[in-house]
Design an enzyme around this catalytic site. Structure first.
Site, PDB file in Angstrom:
ATOM      1  CB  CYS A 289      52.913  51.315  13.414  1.00 56.93           C
ATOM      2  SG  CYS A 289      53.303  49.857  12.438  1.00 56.93           S
TER       3      CYS A 289
ATOM      4  CG  HIS B 170      50.378  52.203   9.527  1.00 56.00           C
ATOM      5  ND1 HIS B 170      50.987  51.313  10.389  1.00 56.00           N
ATOM      6  CD2 HIS B 170      49.121  52.400   9.996  1.00 56.00           C
ATOM      7  CE1 HIS B 170      50.125  50.996  11.355  1.00 56.00           C
ATOM      8  NE2 HIS B 170      48.987  51.639  11.139  1.00 56.00           N
TER       9      HIS B 170
ATOM     10  CG  ASN C 177      47.319  35.039   9.741  1.00 55.85           C
ATOM     11  OD1 ASN C 177      47.012  34.072   9.054  1.00 55.85           O
ATOM     12  ND2 ASN C 177      48.042  34.935  10.843  1.00 55.85           N
TER      13      ASN C 177
ATOM     14  CG  HIS D  34      53.018  48.285   8.664  1.00 57.78           C
ATOM     15  ND1 HIS D  34      53.479  49.552   8.903  1.00 57.78           N
ATOM     16  CD2 HIS D  34      53.754  47.821   7.633  1.00 57.78           C
ATOM     17  CE1 HIS D  34      54.458  49.833   8.070  1.00 57.78           C
ATOM     18  NE2 HIS D  34      54.648  48.792   7.288  1.00 57.78           N
TER      19      HIS D  34
ATOM     20  CG  HIS E  79      52.613  42.094   8.991  1.00 57.26           C
ATOM     21  ND1 HIS E  79      51.519  42.859   9.336  1.00 57.26           N
ATOM     22  CD2 HIS E  79      52.585  41.009   9.799  1.00 57.26           C
ATOM     23  CE1 HIS E  79      50.861  42.268  10.321  1.00 57.26           C
ATOM     24  NE2 HIS E  79      51.480  41.139  10.626  1.00 57.26           N
TER      25      HIS E  79
ATOM     26  CD  GLN F 173      53.148  36.175  11.499  1.00 52.13           C
ATOM     27  OE1 GLN F 173      53.835  35.706  12.391  1.00 52.13           O
ATOM     28  NE2 GLN F 173      51.851  36.336  11.620  1.00 52.13           N
TER      29      GLN F 173
HETATM   30 ZN   LIG Z   1      52.845  50.726  10.393  1.00 52.90          ZN
END
Ligand SMILES: [Zn+2]
Ligand SMILES: [Zn+2]
Length: 319
Positions: free
Chosen positions: A31, A88, A128, A139, A141, A143
């Site tokens: 990743c 992660h 999303n 992972h 996250h 945007q």
């Molecule tokens: Zn990751």
């Protein structure tokens, strides 16, 4: 090919970006967002990562308003990934309050950064979450898209705000909606010092929630440190309630809706919108023809019932 094409019937821009199709297949156990990948610092808590396949970019022709039959222009802007945590497999809903504070601070910082760029009209902050929304990267996250035009749904909300103000002594539409939600109480989910979370009266998605500031605020730049912390807490509470709803991480879209960077006469009120895709413990809500082709939503759940259920979900908060 990387360009904006004008959809003449809907009067909106479509980003045509074929490079995204060629995104490399990542090795299954690697990743790029993990410390040690060589792509991110070896130690971070929250980190801004430039999107490797940006829909909006700095190195394309500038955006020019044009509305011919086959108009095209450059998708000038920026796309970044906000890494919420180095862990992660941590779902965003399990982020610590401290991490959410850092995420919200970073959102505000990036909005400030883009506000200085005359190419940028609006900063879209979103996430999303879940395979049902098409997320391939577990992972945690979100945007940030810095866009050269105002996207059509925000444009519509601005038009509504403007029309309401013109017929109500300059009042803000969302301030008035929130006042009414607080009076009726039946759709409230949680509250804290500066923000109120509620299921909107005409929720389009099952368990849709808006987090709305008690005072009028246009963008993330209007929030002081206490308000940013209060927003972070509201987000954390809503996300944990969503997890408690069916006992698993709810697939959803989260978006921070803020006013355009160049102020105009409409009193736009920023808010955070959650659109979950799960309509029961075992069924997903699909956006089918009536929603996608016609833009009319069928809601299978009563907003007031969903609000009551979510209100009682852990962490339960006093209203
Ligand atoms: Zn990751
Ligand atoms: Zn307002």
């Amino acid at each position: 090919m990387h360009q904006l094409r004008w959809h003449a019937l809907l009067q909106q821009w479509v980003v045509v970006t074929t490079a995204r199709q060629n995104r490399p297949q990542m090795p299954a156990n690697w990743c790029p967002f993990d410390p040690g990948s060589g792509r991110v610092p070896d130690h971070y808590d929250v980190y801004l990562y430039p999107n490797d396949f940006p829909a909006f970019a700095a190195d394309v022709p500038p955006f020019e308003t044009s509305t011919g039959l086959f108009a095209e222009t450059g998708p000038r802007g920026a796309c970044d990934v906000v890494l919420y945590s180095p862990e992660h497999t941590l779902p965003p809903s399990r982020l610590s309050l401290e991490s959410w504070r850092k995420v919200v601070d970073l959102w505000a910082e990036r909005t400030r950064h883009h506000a200085a760029n005359p190419d940028i009209a609006l900063v879209a902050v979103f996430e999303n979450c879940g395979e049902a929304v098409g997320v391939t990267m577990p992972h945690p996250h979100g945007q940030i898209y810095a866009m050269p035009f105002i996207p059509p749904i925000v444009e519509k909300e601005i038009a509504s705000a403007r029309q309401f103000a013109q017929t109500h002594n300059g009042d803000c539409l969302l301030c008035r909606l929130l006042e009414e939600e607080l009076r009726q109480q039946s759709r409230l989910v949680a509250q804290n010092e500066h923000f109120v979370s509620f299921v909107p009266y005409a929720a389009r998605f099952p368990g849709e929630i808006w987090i709305c500031g008690r005072r009028h605020m246009r963008t993330l730049l209007d929030l002081n440190a206490a308000e940013r912390a209060s927003l972070a807490e509201s987000i954390s509470i809503v996300r944990r309630k969503y997890d408690a709803l069916y006992g698993f991480v709810l697939p959803l879209m989260m978006s921070v809706r803020q006013a355009p960077l160049r102020p105009d006469d409409a009193p736009y009120h920023m808010y955070v919108q959650f659109l979950p895709l799960q309509r029961s413990a075992t069924k997903l809500k699909y956006l089918a023809s009536i929603e996608t082709a016609y833009g009319t939503f069928l809601a299978d759940t009563a907003p007031e019932e969903m609000a009551q259920t979510l209100r009682n979900c852990e962490p339960a908060t006093s209203l």
